[in-house]
Design a protein around this motif. Structure first.
Motif, PDB file in Angstrom:
ATOM      1  N   ILE A 186       0.861  -1.194   0.000  1.00  9.36           N
ATOM      2  CA  ILE A 186       0.000   0.000   0.000  1.00  9.36           C
ATOM      3  C   ILE A 186       0.890   1.234   0.000  1.00  9.36           C
ATOM      4  N   GLY A 187       0.319   2.352  -0.385  1.00 13.81           N
ATOM      5  CA  GLY A 187       1.050   3.607  -0.319  1.00 13.81           C
ATOM      6  C   GLY A 187       0.709   4.351   0.962  1.00 13.81           C
ATOM      7  N   ALA A 188       1.456   5.401   1.226  1.00 12.80           N
ATOM      8  CA  ALA A 188       1.144   6.235   2.388  1.00 12.80           C
ATOM      9  C   ALA A 188      -0.260   6.796   2.221  1.00 12.80           C
ATOM     10  N   GLY A 189      -1.029   6.761   3.288  1.00  9.74           N
ATOM     11  CA  GLY A 189      -2.404   7.252   3.225  1.00  9.74           C
ATOM     12  C   GLY A 189      -3.402   6.141   2.924  1.00  9.74           C
ATOM     13  N   GLU A 190      -2.913   4.901   2.824  1.00  9.60           N
ATOM     14  CA  GLU A 190      -3.811   3.789   2.482  1.00  9.60           C
ATOM     15  C   GLU A 190      -3.898   2.782   3.624  1.00  9.60           C
ATOM     16  N   ILE A 191      -4.851   1.878   3.481  1.00 11.33           N
ATOM     17  CA  ILE A 191      -5.126   0.846   4.484  1.00 11.33           C
ATOM     18  C   ILE A 191      -4.940  -0.514   3.829  1.00 11.33           C
ATOM     19  N   THR A 192      -4.349  -1.461   4.554  1.00 10.83           N
ATOM     20  CA  THR A 192      -4.194  -2.809   3.999  1.00 10.83           C
ATOM     21  C   THR A 192      -5.572  -3.421   3.732  1.00 10.83           C
ATOM     22  N   ALA A 193      -5.606  -4.360   2.808  1.00 12.74           N
ATOM     23  CA  ALA A 193      -6.883  -4.943   2.387  1.00 12.74           C
ATOM     24  C   ALA A 193      -7.648  -5.563   3.554  1.00 12.74           C
ATOM     25  N   ASP A 194      -6.926  -6.100   4.539  1.00  9.90           N
ATOM     26  CA  ASP A 194      -7.602  -6.717   5.688  1.00  9.90           C
ATOM     27  C   ASP A 194      -8.011  -5.698   6.749  1.00  9.90           C
ATOM     28  N   GLY A 195      -7.694  -4.424   6.511  1.00 11.86           N
ATOM     29  CA  GLY A 195      -8.087  -3.374   7.453  1.00 11.86           C
ATOM     30  C   GLY A 195      -7.227  -3.321   8.699  1.00 11.86           C
ATOM     31  N   LEU A 196      -6.182  -4.134   8.745  1.00 17.41           N
ATOM     32  CA  LEU A 196      -5.365  -4.196   9.958  1.00 17.41           C
ATOM     33  C   LEU A 196      -4.492  -2.947  10.141  1.00 17.41           C
ATOM     34  N   LEU A 197      -3.863  -2.509   9.072  1.00 17.49           N
ATOM     35  CA  LEU A 197      -2.894  -1.418   9.194  1.00 17.49           C
ATOM     36  C   LEU A 197      -3.194  -0.278   8.239  1.00 17.49           C
ATOM     37  N   SER A 198      -2.981   0.924   8.705  1.00 15.18           N
ATOM     38  CA  SER A 198      -2.930   2.054   7.792  1.00 15.18           C
ATOM     39  C   SER A 198      -1.527   2.621   7.902  1.00 15.18           C
ATOM     40  N   LEU A 199      -1.039   3.112   6.804  1.00 18.08           N
ATOM     41  CA  LEU A 199       0.330   3.626   6.749  1.00 18.08           C
ATOM     42  C   LEU A 199       0.276   5.092   6.359  1.00 18.08           C
ATOM     43  N   ASP A 200       0.966   5.912   7.115  1.00 16.52           N
ATOM     44  CA  ASP A 200       0.973   7.345   6.818  1.00 16.52           C
ATOM     45  C   ASP A 200       2.334   7.953   7.094  1.00 16.52           C
ATOM     46  N   ARG A 201       2.585   9.062   6.415  1.00 18.88           N
ATOM     47  CA  ARG A 201       3.732   9.891   6.766  1.00 18.88           C
ATOM     48  C   ARG A 201       3.316  10.708   7.973  1.00 18.88           C
ATOM     49  N   ALA A 202       4.283  11.043   8.800  1.00 20.20           N
ATOM     50  CA  ALA A 202       3.986  11.932   9.923  1.00 20.20           C
ATOM     51  C   ALA A 202       4.929  13.123   9.849  1.00 20.20           C
ATOM     52  N   PRO A 203       4.455  14.275  10.285  1.00 20.14           N
ATOM     53  CA  PRO A 203       5.380  15.392  10.428  1.00 20.14           C
ATOM     54  C   PRO A 203       6.245  15.130  11.659  1.00 20.14           C
ATOM     55  N   CYS A 204       7.198  15.986  11.929  1.00 21.51           N
ATOM     56  CA  CYS A 204       8.076  15.788  13.092  1.00 21.51           C
ATOM     57  C   CYS A 204       7.243  15.515  14.336  1.00 21.51           C
ATOM     58  N   LEU A 205       7.575  14.426  15.006  1.00 19.26           N
ATOM     59  CA  LEU A 205       6.817  14.025  16.186  1.00 19.26           C
ATOM     60  C   LEU A 205       7.572  14.371  17.469  1.00 19.26           C
ATOM     61  N   GLY A 206       8.612  15.155  17.324  1.00 19.73           N
ATOM     62  CA  GLY A 206       9.307  15.692  18.493  1.00 19.73           C
ATOM     63  C   GLY A 206      10.288  14.740  19.147  1.00 19.73           C
ATOM     64  N   ALA A 207      10.680  13.710  18.452  1.00 18.24           N
ATOM     65  CA  ALA A 207      11.653  12.777  19.015  1.00 18.24           C
ATOM     66  C   ALA A 207      12.823  12.632  18.045  1.00 18.24           C
ATOM     67  N   CYS A 208      13.262  13.760  17.538  1.00 17.63           N
ATOM     68  CA  CYS A 208      14.269  13.772  16.463  1.00 17.63           C
ATOM     69  C   CYS A 208      15.567  13.077  16.881  1.00 17.63           C
ATOM     70  N   ALA A 209      15.907  13.127  18.153  1.00 18.09           N
ATOM     71  CA  ALA A 209      17.152  12.494  18.600  1.00 18.09           C
ATOM     72  C   ALA A 209      17.105  10.983  18.383  1.00 18.09           C
ATOM     73  N   GLY A 210      15.909  10.445  18.262  1.00 16.89           N
ATOM     74  CA  GLY A 210      15.763   9.005  18.059  1.00 16.89           C
ATOM     75  C   GLY A 210      15.418   8.648  16.631  1.00 16.89           C
ATOM     76  N   ALA A 211      15.727   9.525  15.708  1.00 20.29           N
ATOM     77  CA  ALA A 211      15.383   9.293  14.301  1.00 20.29           C
ATOM     78  C   ALA A 211      16.087   8.037  13.761  1.00 20.29           C
ATOM     79  N   PRO A 212      15.431   7.342  12.849  1.00 19.31           N
ATOM     80  CA  PRO A 212      14.086   7.593  12.345  1.00 19.31           C
ATOM     81  C   PRO A 212      13.013   7.034  13.279  1.00 19.31           C
ATOM     82  N   LEU A 213      11.904   7.742  13.289  1.00 19.49           N
ATOM     83  CA  LEU A 213      10.852   7.433  14.240  1.00 19.49           C
ATOM     84  C   LEU A 213       9.671   6.738  13.565  1.00 19.49           C
TER      85      LEU A 213
END
Ligand code: FES
Length: 155
Positions: free
Chosen positions: A104-131
């Motif tokens: 699937i691409g970012a912004g989509e949901i797996t066919a079984d509905g289990l997972l959605s995948l998205d990009r996120a903006p900075c989540l404030g944990a940059c020292a632990g990149a990639p997050l």
């Protein structure tokens, strides 16, 4: 999808423990999103009425907080930070690898509905990149192998 009786009862139980009914808004939004996969406009209106708020006050929180979505997500929301700090340490590569793995691409949901995948903006944990954020839990310094391990445990 709107609030059902069970969800209303759960929200009432939460609100009863707080000094003011409207203080239950954030946890109630989490409950609605978990139950429905998203927070629809109808659910926002209903929740506002249920907690004694104006609909716009609920809308403001839903649109401000990155945790909430009015679009349907998978049972588990997987988000990869693609802001600069994480991109420099492989965030975009990780997203591309997960897209290929899940089909699937970012912004989509797996066919079984289990997972959605998205990009996120900075989540404030940059020292632990990639997050990688799975639901509300942040995982730091995640490579593709670790991401696959994390996702394989989800039901
Ligand atoms: S850049 Fe990814 S958490 Fe800040």
């Amino acid at each position: 999808m709107t609030l059902g009786d069970a969800l209303r009862a759960e929200i009432d139980e939460l609100a009863a423990q707080l000094p003011a009914r409207h203080a239950a808004l954030l946890p109630a939004l989490h409950l609605v999103q978990r139950a429905n996969g998203c927070i629809s406009r109808d659910a926002m209106r209903e929740l506002a009425s249920h907690l004694g708020l104006r609909p716009v006050e609920v809308l403001e929180v839903v649109t401000f907080c990155d945790e909430f979505t009015h679009e349907r997500r998978g049972r588990h929301a997987v988000r990869v930070c693609t802001s600069l700090g994480c991109s420099l340490r492989g965030g975009r590569t990780l997203l591309a690898q997960l897209e290929a793995r899940l089909g699937i691409g970012a912004g989509e949901i797996t066919a079984d509905g289990l997972l959605s995948l998205d990009r996120a903006p900075c989540l404030g944990a940059c020292a632990g990149a990639p997050l990688l954020r799975v639901d509300a839990i942040d995982h730091t310094e995640v490579d593709f192998e670790r991401a696959c391990q994390l996702l394989s445990g989800l039901e």
